[in-house]
Design a protein around this motif. Structure first.
Motif, PDB file in Angstrom:
ATOM      1  N   PRO A  47     -17.000   2.080   1.110  1.00 30.53           N
ATOM      2  CA  PRO A  47     -15.388   2.384   0.395  1.00 30.53           C
ATOM      3  C   PRO A  47     -14.481   2.910   1.535  1.00 30.53           C
ATOM      4  N   LEU A  48     -15.422   2.814   2.602  1.00 27.90           N
ATOM      5  CA  LEU A  48     -14.657   3.023   4.532  1.00 27.90           C
ATOM      6  C   LEU A  48     -13.292   1.074   4.685  1.00 27.90           C
ATOM      7  N   LEU A  49     -14.075   0.842   4.196  1.00 29.05           N
ATOM      8  CA  LEU A  49     -13.202  -0.556   4.255  1.00 29.05           C
ATOM      9  C   LEU A  49     -12.021  -0.735   3.567  1.00 29.05           C
ATOM     10  N   LEU A  50     -12.477   0.125   2.178  1.00 28.94           N
ATOM     11  CA  LEU A  50     -11.736  -0.142   1.598  1.00 28.94           C
ATOM     12  C   LEU A  50     -10.210   1.327   2.247  1.00 28.94           C
ATOM     13  N   LEU A  51     -10.983   2.190   2.523  1.00 28.14           N
ATOM     14  CA  LEU A  51     -10.142   3.175   3.015  1.00 28.14           C
ATOM     15  C   LEU A  51      -9.464   2.686   4.880  1.00 28.14           C
ATOM     16  N   ILE A  52      -9.883   1.959   5.157  1.00 27.24           N
ATOM     17  CA  ILE A  52      -9.064   1.216   6.181  1.00 27.24           C
ATOM     18  C   ILE A  52      -8.093   0.231   5.617  1.00 27.24           C
ATOM     19  N   SER A  53      -8.997  -0.484   4.879  1.00 28.34           N
ATOM     20  CA  SER A  53      -7.066  -1.579   4.388  1.00 28.34           C
ATOM     21  C   SER A  53      -6.042  -1.514   3.666  1.00 28.34           C
ATOM     22  N   LEU A  54      -7.118  -0.037   2.771  1.00 35.79           N
ATOM     23  CA  LEU A  54      -4.880   1.096   3.189  1.00 35.79           C
ATOM     24  C   LEU A  54      -4.428   1.609   4.006  1.00 35.79           C
ATOM     25  N   VAL A  55      -4.679   2.248   4.884  1.00 36.89           N
ATOM     26  CA  VAL A  55      -4.574   2.525   6.151  1.00 36.89           C
ATOM     27  C   VAL A  55      -3.859   1.558   6.332  1.00 36.89           C
ATOM     28  N   ILE A  56      -4.570   0.705   7.260  1.00 36.30           N
ATOM     29  CA  ILE A  56      -3.726  -0.301   7.664  1.00 36.30           C
ATOM     30  C   ILE A  56      -2.461  -0.850   6.712  1.00 36.30           C
ATOM     31  N   GLN A  84       6.551   0.926   9.051  1.00 36.76           N
ATOM     32  CA  GLN A  84       7.265   0.232  10.020  1.00 36.76           C
ATOM     33  C   GLN A  84       8.280   0.070   9.855  1.00 36.76           C
ATOM     34  N   PRO A  85       8.556   0.422  11.274  1.00 39.15           N
ATOM     35  CA  PRO A  85      10.745  -0.055  10.768  1.00 39.15           C
ATOM     36  C   PRO A  85      10.676  -1.696  10.911  1.00 39.15           C
ATOM     37  N   GLY A  86      11.650  -1.796   9.503  1.00 36.75           N
ATOM     38  CA  GLY A  86      11.589  -3.624   9.833  1.00 36.75           C
ATOM     39  C   GLY A  86      11.116  -3.763   8.600  1.00 36.75           C
ATOM     40  N   ASP A  87      11.146  -5.012   8.163  1.00 36.17           N
ATOM     41  CA  ASP A  87      10.417  -6.517   7.420  1.00 36.17           C
ATOM     42  C   ASP A  87      10.876  -7.605   7.604  1.00 36.17           C
ATOM     43  N   PRO A  88      10.044  -8.620   6.817  1.00 36.86           N
ATOM     44  CA  PRO A  88      10.780 -10.135   7.568  1.00 36.86           C
ATOM     45  C   PRO A  88      11.804 -10.498   7.541  1.00 36.86           C
ATOM     46  N   PRO A 132       7.105  -1.212  -4.596  1.00 37.66           N
ATOM     47  CA  PRO A 132       6.624  -0.025  -3.513  1.00 37.66           C
ATOM     48  C   PRO A 132       5.634  -0.569  -2.915  1.00 37.66           C
ATOM     49  N   TRP A 133       5.025   0.557  -1.653  1.00 34.62           N
ATOM     50  CA  TRP A 133       3.505  -0.573  -0.783  1.00 34.62           C
ATOM     51  C   TRP A 133       2.473  -0.186  -1.676  1.00 34.62           C
ATOM     52  N   LYS A 168       6.301  -9.132  12.206  1.00 32.49           N
ATOM     53  CA  LYS A 168       6.608  -8.971  10.990  1.00 32.49           C
ATOM     54  C   LYS A 168       6.067  -9.997  10.046  1.00 32.49           C
ATOM     55  N   ASP A 169       4.971 -10.729  10.432  1.00 33.68           N
ATOM     56  CA  ASP A 169       4.118 -11.643   9.903  1.00 33.68           C
ATOM     57  C   ASP A 169       2.820 -10.996   9.670  1.00 33.68           C
TER      58      ASP A 169
END
Length: 330
Positions: free
Chosen positions: A14-23, A30-34, A62-63, A293-294
């Motif tokens: 669950p810790l890694l899942l939470l980290i992946s969600l936050v990242i 963040q502003p802008g996209d590819p 949606p993200w 933005k890669d």
């Protein structure tokens, strides 16, 4: 210990899942996209092209929905393509960037640890001696001076000033990975690569030696003042036996913690050092991917660092029991 290790491994999920969600959330918000990058590079692009590109990249949803789609692909080992390089992100990271980073960071960690631990012990045994004061001063210099400033000064000294003064006798390359390939021969290739390694390796080692030696000094000073060390001295044991058999083992716990946290950094690279010396490693790849933005490369780099961090933190916790017999896990 096996039960403790299994419990910690289950807690990682669950810790890694939470980290992946936050990242993923922070990267997506963040502003802008590819597509914005493409619009900036091609002002004549039409709105229809923009809509098609956003649909192709999956940016029209949606993200959170994009995160679930990314997570499903990640479970299958598919981390997508690098938009900048047109190859799978895993191929870009594991075959083109990670070997260069490990070539730089593993020697830096090993050599600096072998130098820093004896220096820390010597400073503790000879506390407030001239050598201890000199090492303390150099450590403060290493801590207070920014890495990029030290790197730029080293570049000017060894790549600009000394080559002019010595007529090129003392000269180091200003950056890069080298000009030769393995096809040019084993020794010519590695001697050329070593020439390009000297400056970034030295800068990384300078700060690492300062950090580890200060922790080693503080830990050793605390241990040699404890009762069991005084008892060993009172029993008439040789000073060498007291230091290396009784005190050193108990003083190594902070070093185990530092090394456990440093090893994941080996794979992440040193962003500033790699940037200053144009070293094509993981740190520079992560920085360039964030700017361009890669996202697939960014997610792969950061999740690799997250997994390595929690795994090596677990290994460091288990190593405590090996270093200090008083520690028991249940």
């Amino acid at each position: 210990m096996a039960t403790y290790a299994l419990r910690r491994i289950l807690q990682m999920i669950p810790l890694l899942l939470l980290i992946s969600l936050v990242i993923f959330g922070l990267t997506a918000l963040q502003p802008g996209d590819p597509v914005d990058q493409l619009i900036f590079g091609n002002p004549r692009i039409t709105p229809e092209d923009i809509a098609r590109l956003r649909e192709a990249y999956g940016l029209n949803t949606p993200w959170p929905e994009r995160y679930v789609s990314w997570l499903m692909r990640a479970f299958q080992g598919q981390f997508g393509y690098s938009r900048d390089f047109g190859i799978p992100a895993t191929q870009f990271i594991f075959t083109q960037r990670l070997p260069n980073t490990l070539l730089l960071t593993i020697p830096a960690l090993v050599i600096s640890t072998l130098i820093a631990v004896p220096l820390g012990i010597y400073s503790a045994i000879r506390q407030y001696s001239p050598v201890d004061n000199i090492l303390t001063f150099l450590s403060f210099v290493a801590f207070s001076a920014p890495v990029f400033w030290i790197g730029v000064m080293a570049l000017y000294l060894f790549a600009v000033y000394l080559p002019q003064v010595t007529g090129g006798v003392i000269a180091l390359p200003p950056g890069g990975l080298g000009n030769l390939t393995p096809d040019d021969g084993f020794w010519p290739f590695w001697l050329d690569r070593l020439k390009y390694l000297i400056l970034p390796l030295s800068i990384l080692m300078f700060r690492e030696i300062a950090s580890v030696s200060r922790f080693m000094r503080a830990s050793f000073l605390e241990v040699i003042g404890q009762d069991f060390v005084r008892t060993a001295k009172a029993k008439g044991l040789p000073n060498r036996s007291v230091i290396f058999k009784h005190a050193l083992r108990n003083a190594l716990i902070p070093i185990v913690t530092i090394l456990g946290l440093s090893i994941p950094g080996l794979f992440g690279g040193a962003v500033l050092t790699e940037t200053v010396f144009s070293w094509p490693g993981m740190g520079r790849a992560l920085l360039d991917s964030l700017v361009s933005k890669d996202f697939n490369v960014v997610m792969l780099c950061l999740m690799l660092l997250a997994i390595l961090t929690v795994v090596f933190q677990l290994l460091a916790d288990l190593a405590y029991a090996l270093v200090d017999p008083r520690i028991r896990y249940s």
